[in-house]
Design a protein around this motif. Structure first.
Motif, PDB file in Angstrom:
ATOM      1  N   ILE A  32       0.836  -1.202   0.000  1.00 51.92           N
ATOM      2  CA  ILE A  32       0.000   0.000   0.000  1.00 51.92           C
ATOM      3  C   ILE A  32       0.872   1.253   0.000  1.00 51.92           C
ATOM      4  CG2 ILE A  32      -1.755   1.293   1.289  1.00 51.92           C
ATOM      5  CD1 ILE A  32      -2.800  -1.463   2.279  1.00 51.92           C
ATOM      6  N   PHE A  33       1.945   1.244   0.788  1.00 52.18           N
ATOM      7  CA  PHE A  33       2.880   2.370   0.846  1.00 52.18           C
ATOM      8  C   PHE A  33       3.500   2.625  -0.527  1.00 52.18           C
ATOM      9  CE2 PHE A  33       7.375   3.715   1.817  1.00 52.18           C
ATOM     10  CZ  PHE A  33       7.081   4.980   2.289  1.00 52.18           C
ATOM     11  N   SER A  34       3.948   1.577  -1.198  1.00 51.42           N
ATOM     12  CA  SER A  34       4.588   1.772  -2.502  1.00 51.42           C
ATOM     13  C   SER A  34       3.596   2.246  -3.553  1.00 51.42           C
ATOM     14  CB  SER A  34       5.295   0.495  -2.960  1.00 51.42           C
ATOM     15  OG  SER A  34       4.364  -0.533  -3.212  1.00 51.42           O
ATOM     16  N   LEU A  35       2.375   1.724  -3.527  1.00 55.79           N
ATOM     17  CA  LEU A  35       1.375   2.124  -4.521  1.00 55.79           C
ATOM     18  C   LEU A  35       0.904   3.564  -4.325  1.00 55.79           C
ATOM     19  CD1 LEU A  35      -0.728  -1.150  -4.819  1.00 55.79           C
ATOM     20  CD2 LEU A  35       0.997  -0.261  -6.421  1.00 55.79           C
ATOM     21  N   SER A  36       1.133   4.117  -3.147  1.00 56.26           N
ATOM     22  CA  SER A  36       0.727   5.502  -2.907  1.00 56.26           C
ATOM     23  C   SER A  36       1.756   6.509  -3.423  1.00 56.26           C
ATOM     24  CB  SER A  36       0.480   5.731  -1.410  1.00 56.26           C
ATOM     25  OG  SER A  36       1.702   5.727  -0.706  1.00 56.26           O
ATOM     26  N   HIS A  37       2.869   6.023  -3.965  1.00 56.76           N
ATOM     27  CA  HIS A  37       3.897   6.887  -4.533  1.00 56.76           C
ATOM     28  C   HIS A  37       3.809   6.824  -6.056  1.00 56.76           C
ATOM     29  CE1 HIS A  37       5.364   6.490  -0.435  1.00 56.76           C
ATOM     30  NE2 HIS A  37       6.119   7.556  -0.655  1.00 56.76           N
ATOM     31  N   SER A  38       4.037   7.926  -6.707  1.00 58.79           N
ATOM     32  CA  SER A  38       3.878   7.992  -8.166  1.00 58.79           C
ATOM     33  C   SER A  38       5.218   7.810  -8.886  1.00 58.79           C
ATOM     34  CB  SER A  38       3.229   9.316  -8.562  1.00 58.79           C
ATOM     35  OG  SER A  38       4.015  10.389  -8.107  1.00 58.79           O
ATOM     36  N   TYR A  39       5.754   6.613  -8.801  1.00 58.92           N
ATOM     37  CA  TYR A  39       6.989   6.284  -9.494  1.00 58.92           C
ATOM     38  C   TYR A  39       6.688   5.248 -10.567  1.00 58.92           C
ATOM     39  CZ  TYR A  39       9.464   8.478  -5.600  1.00 58.92           C
ATOM     40  OH  TYR A  39       9.926   9.380  -4.686  1.00 58.92           O
ATOM     41  N   ASN A  40       7.673   5.014 -11.452  1.00 60.45           N
ATOM     42  CA  ASN A  40       7.519   3.932 -12.413  1.00 60.45           C
ATOM     43  C   ASN A  40       7.714   2.595 -11.697  1.00 60.45           C
ATOM     44  OD1 ASN A  40      10.285   3.763 -12.022  1.00 60.45           O
ATOM     45  ND2 ASN A  40      10.841   4.195 -14.147  1.00 60.45           N
ATOM     46  N   GLY A  41       7.641   1.498 -12.432  1.00 59.42           N
ATOM     47  CA  GLY A  41       7.734   0.170 -11.826  1.00 59.42           C
ATOM     48  C   GLY A  41       8.990  -0.048 -11.011  1.00 59.42           C
ATOM     49  N   LEU A  42      10.122   0.430 -11.499  1.00 59.35           N
ATOM     50  CA  LEU A  42      11.379   0.280 -10.771  1.00 59.35           C
ATOM     51  C   LEU A  42      11.355   1.074  -9.465  1.00 59.35           C
ATOM     52  CD1 LEU A  42      13.899   0.549 -13.745  1.00 59.35           C
ATOM     53  CD2 LEU A  42      13.249  -1.511 -12.490  1.00 59.35           C
ATOM     54  N   GLY A  43      10.820   2.272  -9.537  1.00 61.37           N
ATOM     55  CA  GLY A  43      10.719   3.098  -8.335  1.00 61.37           C
ATOM     56  C   GLY A  43       9.811   2.468  -7.295  1.00 61.37           C
ATOM     57  N   ILE A  45       9.391  -0.707  -6.818  1.00 61.08           N
ATOM     58  CA  ILE A  45      10.136  -1.798  -6.168  1.00 61.08           C
ATOM     59  C   ILE A  45      11.021  -1.232  -5.060  1.00 61.08           C
ATOM     60  CG2 ILE A  45      11.934  -3.537  -6.519  1.00 61.08           C
ATOM     61  CD1 ILE A  45      10.713  -3.922  -9.363  1.00 61.08           C
ATOM     62  N   GLU A  46      11.675  -0.120  -5.357  1.00 66.49           N
ATOM     63  CA  GLU A  46      12.524   0.535  -4.358  1.00 66.49           C
ATOM     64  C   GLU A  46      11.704   0.965  -3.135  1.00 66.49           C
ATOM     65  OE1 GLU A  46      14.851   4.740  -4.099  1.00 66.49           O
ATOM     66  OE2 GLU A  46      14.959   3.667  -6.009  1.00 66.49           O
ATOM     67  N   ILE A  47      10.554   1.572  -3.377  1.00 71.87           N
ATOM     68  CA  ILE A  47       9.692   2.013  -2.280  1.00 71.87           C
ATOM     69  C   ILE A  47       9.139   0.816  -1.513  1.00 71.87           C
ATOM     70  CG2 ILE A  47       7.584   3.284  -1.702  1.00 71.87           C
ATOM     71  CD1 ILE A  47       9.891   5.076  -2.546  1.00 71.87           C
TER      72      ILE A  47
END
Length: 138
Positions: A32-43, A45-47
């Motif tokens: 949920i935390f990663s999906l709330s950030h507007s990065y591409n797929g690689l970003g 994964i990092e989040i």
């Protein structure tokens, strides 16, 4: 701090109390935390990895103080690097940047875990005591 309260506080504690499986609660809040950030797929994964590590520290320390400090230091250092022109700000990360960041973060989190063990961040909770923190034991 608001993200820590929402993701590691509210979401992680809620799922943790429902499932009684810390790794599942940590994983769910990380997604949920990663999906709330507007990065591409690689970003993302990092989040996701960052969210998992912050969730791990929240669970191990039985509170959001350490994860809040890590999260704040991370955001401050990125902002400082961008302001000083040492790094650029983008939501489209490259594979080499993402891989380097993930390796750096994993090393950093391992060092922090080691320091935490040595400095008693993770004070052990006796099995016979009444645990009132994250993921109450019964």
């Amino acid at each position: 701090m608001a993200e820590e309260y929402v993701y590691r506080g509210l979401i992680m504690q809620t799922f943790g109390s429902w499932f009684k499986i810390p790794v599942l609660a940590i994983f769910i809040q990380s997604v949920i935390f990663s999906l709330s950030h507007s990065y591409n797929g690689l970003g993302l994964i990092e989040i996701l990895i960052t969210g998992f590590a912050l969730g791990f520290f929240t669970w191990k320390t039985n509170g959001i103080e350490v994860s809040s400090a890590i999260h704040t230091a991370n955001n401050f250092s990125i902002s400082l690097f961008v302001m000083l022109g040492l790094q650029y700000s983008t939501s489209n990360l490259s594979l080499s940047d993402t891989a380097a960041t993930i390796v750096f973060e994993i090393i950093l989190f391992i060092i922090m875990y080691y320091v935490g063990r040595k400095t008693d961040w993770f004070g052990e909770i006796p099995e016979n005591s009444q645990n009132t923190g994250l993921f109450k034991r019964k």
